[in-house]
Scaffold this active site. Structure first.
Site, mmCIF file in Angstrom:
data_model
loop_
_atom_site.group_PDB
_atom_site.id
_atom_site.type_symbol
_atom_site.label_atom_id
_atom_site.label_comp_id
_atom_site.label_asym_id
_atom_site.label_seq_id
_atom_site.Cartn_x
_atom_site.Cartn_y
_atom_site.Cartn_z
ATOM 1 N N GLU A 1 -1.194 -8.440 4.221
ATOM 2 C CA GLU A 1 -1.120 -8.845 5.659
ATOM 3 C C GLU A 1 -2.196 -8.969 6.517
ATOM 4 O O GLU A 1 -2.408 -9.541 7.561
ATOM 5 C CB GLU A 1 -0.136 -7.593 6.289
ATOM 6 C CG GLU A 1 -0.702 -6.558 6.718
ATOM 7 C CD GLU A 1 -1.354 -5.626 5.536
ATOM 8 O OE1 GLU A 1 -1.153 -5.793 4.374
ATOM 9 O OE2 GLU A 1 -2.303 -4.838 5.900
ATOM 10 N N CYS B 1 0.843 -1.290 0.163
ATOM 11 C CA CYS B 1 -0.001 -0.080 -0.023
ATOM 12 C C CYS B 1 0.895 1.456 -0.268
ATOM 13 O O CYS B 1 1.282 1.617 -1.097
ATOM 14 C CB CYS B 1 -0.876 -0.066 1.134
ATOM 15 S SG CYS B 1 -2.413 0.839 0.885
ATOM 16 N N HIS C 1 -3.881 -5.345 0.874
ATOM 17 C CA HIS C 1 -3.326 -5.593 2.122
ATOM 18 C C HIS C 1 -3.320 -6.973 2.382
ATOM 19 O O HIS C 1 -4.215 -7.709 2.925
ATOM 20 C CB HIS C 1 -4.059 -4.924 2.896
ATOM 21 C CG HIS C 1 -3.872 -3.387 3.150
ATOM 22 N ND1 HIS C 1 -2.611 -2.828 4.045
ATOM 23 C CD2 HIS C 1 -4.153 -2.311 2.422
ATOM 24 C CE1 HIS C 1 -2.708 -1.514 3.862
ATOM 25 N NE2 HIS C 1 -3.767 -1.347 2.940
HETATM 26 N N1 LIG Z 1 -2.329 6.818 2.557
HETATM 27 C C1 LIG Z 1 -2.095 6.128 1.484
HETATM 28 C C2 LIG Z 1 -1.925 4.780 1.442
HETATM 29 C C3 LIG Z 1 -2.923 4.104 2.125
HETATM 30 C C4 LIG Z 1 -2.609 2.868 3.089
HETATM 31 O O1 LIG Z 1 -1.567 2.494 3.304
HETATM 32 N N2 LIG Z 1 -3.567 2.325 3.743
HETATM 33 C C5 LIG Z 1 -3.421 1.574 4.860
HETATM 34 C C6 LIG Z 1 -3.780 2.312 6.163
HETATM 35 C C7 LIG Z 1 -3.585 1.352 7.398
HETATM 36 C C8 LIG Z 1 -2.920 0.068 7.407
HETATM 37 O O2 LIG Z 1 -1.709 0.174 7.585
HETATM 38 O O3 LIG Z 1 -3.363 -0.858 7.189
HETATM 39 C C9 LIG Z 1 -3.184 6.375 0.321
HETATM 40 O O4 LIG Z 1 -4.248 6.814 0.943
HETATM 41 O O5 LIG Z 1 -3.065 5.770 -0.744
#
Ligand SMILES: N[C@@H](CCC(=O)NCCCC(=O)O)C(=O)O
Length: 268
Positions: free
Chosen positions: A234, A125, A232
């Protein structure tokens, strides 16, 4: 009975059997004080990969090489914060969204150095977005405002299970690194992001796309695991066969890097 492994100093690294995966932390204010934070689900997934997870606070650029000397893998996590658009020549589109310039300041130079060493890298992400920007690409700051693109943001009106529920399919590009790991070319993923790849950095290979064409995975050049995904894996990785395969492949690459680089100290 074998003596316990020494728990400090470089000799521990030489004889430690499991690979060490570095997880760069985010920077958050909690009350009046700054903290280094990382999501537990990333640590759990690194352990599922068979590695020792080490959450790392921000370091000065001059310490990055010393840090990489210890690393057998890098796991770049997601974060609600955005990569600062100045890193791809733009001004901030939405001032209400969080940034983390301290994280940007060391993960962006970390990525090419890890790549040049052949250290396995799994970027998720925000980490996926960092990798693209670090190597010369750019991002849409608000994918949902781009004509023809869907809204990829996660729901925030419920539980984590709702936020990380399946949101759309991705289609794997045949013949690439992702295709080599998985035995499925179309599967559903979660989606919790407002930014997305606009211009893909030179030399990166598209590995999967969403139905609206948005890039959902790419790989970096090199002959080790170096996958970057927008979704995600994970999240509840142990219960998702696709995610488990990805983390097992990442873990195997980290173990191979570890074994190549750190032969056990001779028995004394
Ligand atoms: N802020 C960026 C990346 C989005 C992101 O990583 N979301 C996950 C947030 C929480 C987690 O770690 O699961 C965007 O908005 O593109």
């Amino acid at each position: 009975m074998k003596a316990p492994l020494p728990s400090t100093g470089p000799s521990f690294l030489r004889t430690q059997r499991k690979p060490l995966v570095l997880i760069p932390a985010c920077n958050r204010m909690l009350g009046y004080h700054p903290f280094f934070v990382a999501g537990q689900k990333y640590v759990d997934a690194a352990r599922l990969a068979g590695a020792i997870a080490l959450v790392v606070p921000s370091v000065p650029i001059e310490e990055i090489d010393a840090l990489l000397d210890m690393a057998d893998g890098i796991l770049l996590t997601g974060s609600p914060s955005n990569v600062h658009p100045s890193h791809f020549g733009e001004t901030v589109h939405d001032e209400s969204l969080p940034l983390d310039p301290v994280r940007d300041g060391w993960t962006l130079p970390l990525i090419p150095r890890a790549l040049s060493r052949g250290i396995p890298l799994f970027a998720i992400c925000r980490g996926f977005q960092e990798a693209n920007v670090a190597l010369g690409g750019s991002l849409h700051q608000a994918v949902q405002e781009v004509p023809g693109q869907n809204d990829h943001r996660g729901r925030t009106d419920g539980t984590a299970e709702i936020q990380y529920d399946f949101a759309h399919e991705v289609e794997v590009i045949p013949g690439g690194a992702l295709d080599a790991i998985l035995d499925q070319r179309i599967f559903r993923v979660n989606s919790v992001h407002g930014q997305g790849v606009n211009r893909l950095a030179p030399g990166l290979r598209v590995e999967a796309r969403a139905p609206d064409g948005l890039i959902e995975a790419f790989s970096l050049p090199g002959d080790t695991f170096n996958l970057c995904v927008q979704w995600h894996p994970e999240w509840q990785a142990a219960q998702n066969p696709i995610s488990t395969k990805l983390f097992q492949a990442f873990g195997a690459a980290c173990q191979a890097y570890h074994d190549r680089r750190r032969q056990p100290a001779p028995d004394r």
